[in-house]
Design a protein around this motif. Sequence first.
Motif, PDB file in Angstrom:
ATOM      1  N   ASN A 150     -11.788   5.660  -6.651  1.00 33.65           N
ATOM      2  CA  ASN A 150     -10.479   6.308  -6.566  1.00 33.65           C
ATOM      3  C   ASN A 150     -10.342   7.151  -5.306  1.00 33.65           C
ATOM      4  OD1 ASN A 150      -7.939   6.665  -7.991  1.00 33.65           O
ATOM      5  ND2 ASN A 150      -8.530   8.813  -8.201  1.00 33.65           N
ATOM      6  N   LYS A 151     -11.471   7.552  -4.718  1.00 34.84           N
ATOM      7  CA  LYS A 151     -11.449   8.364  -3.497  1.00 34.84           C
ATOM      8  C   LYS A 151     -11.415   7.514  -2.230  1.00 34.84           C
ATOM      9  CE  LYS A 151     -13.958  12.281  -5.543  1.00 34.84           C
ATOM     10  NZ  LYS A 151     -12.881  13.274  -5.374  1.00 34.84           N
ATOM     11  N   ASP A 186      -2.899  12.562   1.802  1.00 38.14           N
ATOM     12  CA  ASP A 186      -2.365  11.709   2.857  1.00 38.14           C
ATOM     13  C   ASP A 186      -3.443  10.841   3.504  1.00 38.14           C
ATOM     14  OD1 ASP A 186       0.164  12.656   2.459  1.00 38.14           O
ATOM     15  OD2 ASP A 186      -0.002  14.244   3.978  1.00 38.14           O
ATOM     16  N   ASN A 187      -4.704  11.207   3.344  1.00 35.58           N
ATOM     17  CA  ASN A 187      -5.781  10.433   3.948  1.00 35.58           C
ATOM     18  C   ASN A 187      -6.206   9.255   3.083  1.00 35.58           C
ATOM     19  OD1 ASN A 187      -5.975  12.180   6.179  1.00 35.58           O
ATOM     20  ND2 ASN A 187      -7.201  13.623   4.975  1.00 35.58           N
ATOM     21  N   ILE A 188      -5.686   9.147   1.878  1.00 39.40           N
ATOM     22  CA  ILE A 188      -6.079   8.086   0.956  1.00 39.40           C
ATOM     23  C   ILE A 188      -4.891   7.172   0.694  1.00 39.40           C
ATOM     24  CG2 ILE A 188      -6.910   7.561  -1.352  1.00 39.40           C
ATOM     25  CD1 ILE A 188      -8.397  10.185  -1.355  1.00 39.40           C
ATOM     26  N   VAL A 189      -5.111   5.877   0.888  1.00 37.42           N
ATOM     27  CA  VAL A 189      -4.073   4.881   0.646  1.00 37.42           C
ATOM     28  C   VAL A 189      -4.550   3.932  -0.446  1.00 37.42           C
ATOM     29  CG1 VAL A 189      -2.705   3.014   1.665  1.00 37.42           C
ATOM     30  CG2 VAL A 189      -3.315   5.012   3.044  1.00 37.42           C
ATOM     31  N   PHE A 246       0.830  -1.177   0.000  1.00 37.88           N
ATOM     32  CA  PHE A 246       0.000   0.000   0.000  1.00 37.88           C
ATOM     33  C   PHE A 246       0.878   1.246   0.000  1.00 37.88           C
ATOM     34  CE2 PHE A 246      -2.402  -3.406   1.848  1.00 37.88           C
ATOM     35  CZ  PHE A 246      -3.634  -3.276   1.268  1.00 37.88           C
ATOM     36  N   LYS A 247       0.375   2.291  -0.636  1.00 44.24           N
ATOM     37  CA  LYS A 247       1.132   3.535  -0.683  1.00 44.24           C
ATOM     38  C   LYS A 247       0.176   4.711  -0.578  1.00 44.24           C
ATOM     39  CE  LYS A 247       1.043   3.700  -5.745  1.00 44.24           C
ATOM     40  NZ  LYS A 247       1.848   3.709  -6.974  1.00 44.24           N
ATOM     41  N   ASN A 248       0.670   5.797  -0.066  1.00 48.95           N
ATOM     42  CA  ASN A 248      -0.130   7.012   0.011  1.00 48.95           C
ATOM     43  C   ASN A 248      -0.207   7.670  -1.358  1.00 48.95           C
ATOM     44  OD1 ASN A 248      -0.627   6.839   2.737  1.00 48.95           O
ATOM     45  ND2 ASN A 248       1.239   7.938   3.291  1.00 48.95           N
TER      46      ASN A 248
END
Length: 326
Positions: A174-175, A15-18, A9-11
């Motif tokens: 995507n969100k 920053d609130n979405i991974v 997983f990556k940001n």
Amino acid sequence: MSPLNSALFKNTTNDNIVHPDYFVISGFAGIPQTKYYYVFLCFVYALTIIGNTFVMFMIYIDHCLHSPKYIVVFNLALSDLCGSTALVPLVIDTFLFKSHLMSFHACLTSMFFVLGFITVQSFSLAALSYDRCVAICFPLRFNDIVTNKSMSFIIAILWIIAALAFLVAVIYINKLSFCRSNVINSYFCDHGPLHLLACNDNTPSTVMNWACQVVIFWLPVIFIVSSYICITRALLKIAAASERLKAMKTCTSHLILVAVFYLPLCVSFALGGALHMNARIINMSLASVMPQMLNPFIYSLKTDEFRESIKKLYRRKKMHITGRNT
């Protein structure tokens, strides 16, 4: 979450979405002897390409088939061909060649095209019911109401609705943030199982998932059922049994198409959680590929105009060969 999984997983820029680097399509992993099923899918896909290409070719070359009804049939064949091409090679590659991993953006792209084409197929069946309803309920006004231009306009609108619906669905996905699991319990990047993996608020995507079900399934089904209620009422007013039977025969191919496309979906929706996950995956995968294969054969065998068109092509070819030999 283990260190191994956390590396997947990556940001994103937010920053609130991974987002995961890739998703794992679990699909048929827990189903035994699936290699035979993949051979079957290859066979189905080959017949789908041949049958739908032939239908489009016949409609294109025969001016007698340049009518509103066959504009919809051409559109159905096109969406069947595109939908199968978007799904079957991907399924075979994913499971037969053990490529279970799909990148995040490839997953969203696959979702858009597969579900978009399935929606167009469903809409096409509704458009065919509209054609039959007007033909039987308003026979004297049919040529004024249902024209090539009006039907082409309807088909264009249906494509736009399907594209916009799943473009919005992809935007909502995507969100979402995926920080718990990247394993999708389906045979492709399906919207329903995917949005349930989110670890942030997925309420908008859940609403969108229900909206997509309504758009793909319920609205066309309601429209088709309403059309055939009107058709039945119109047929009951016809005194001669022979005329009634003749009118009904024009609907048989469409009714078969509707049954082949919607009945497996009805079974899955009706049984819901009572249906075992493996059985649901097999049922839904068959529902995604079998109608596309059967549709051209149903129209070739059950529609008088299409059979006559095939006979004309055969006679023309035979005369051409005979003339060349002489």
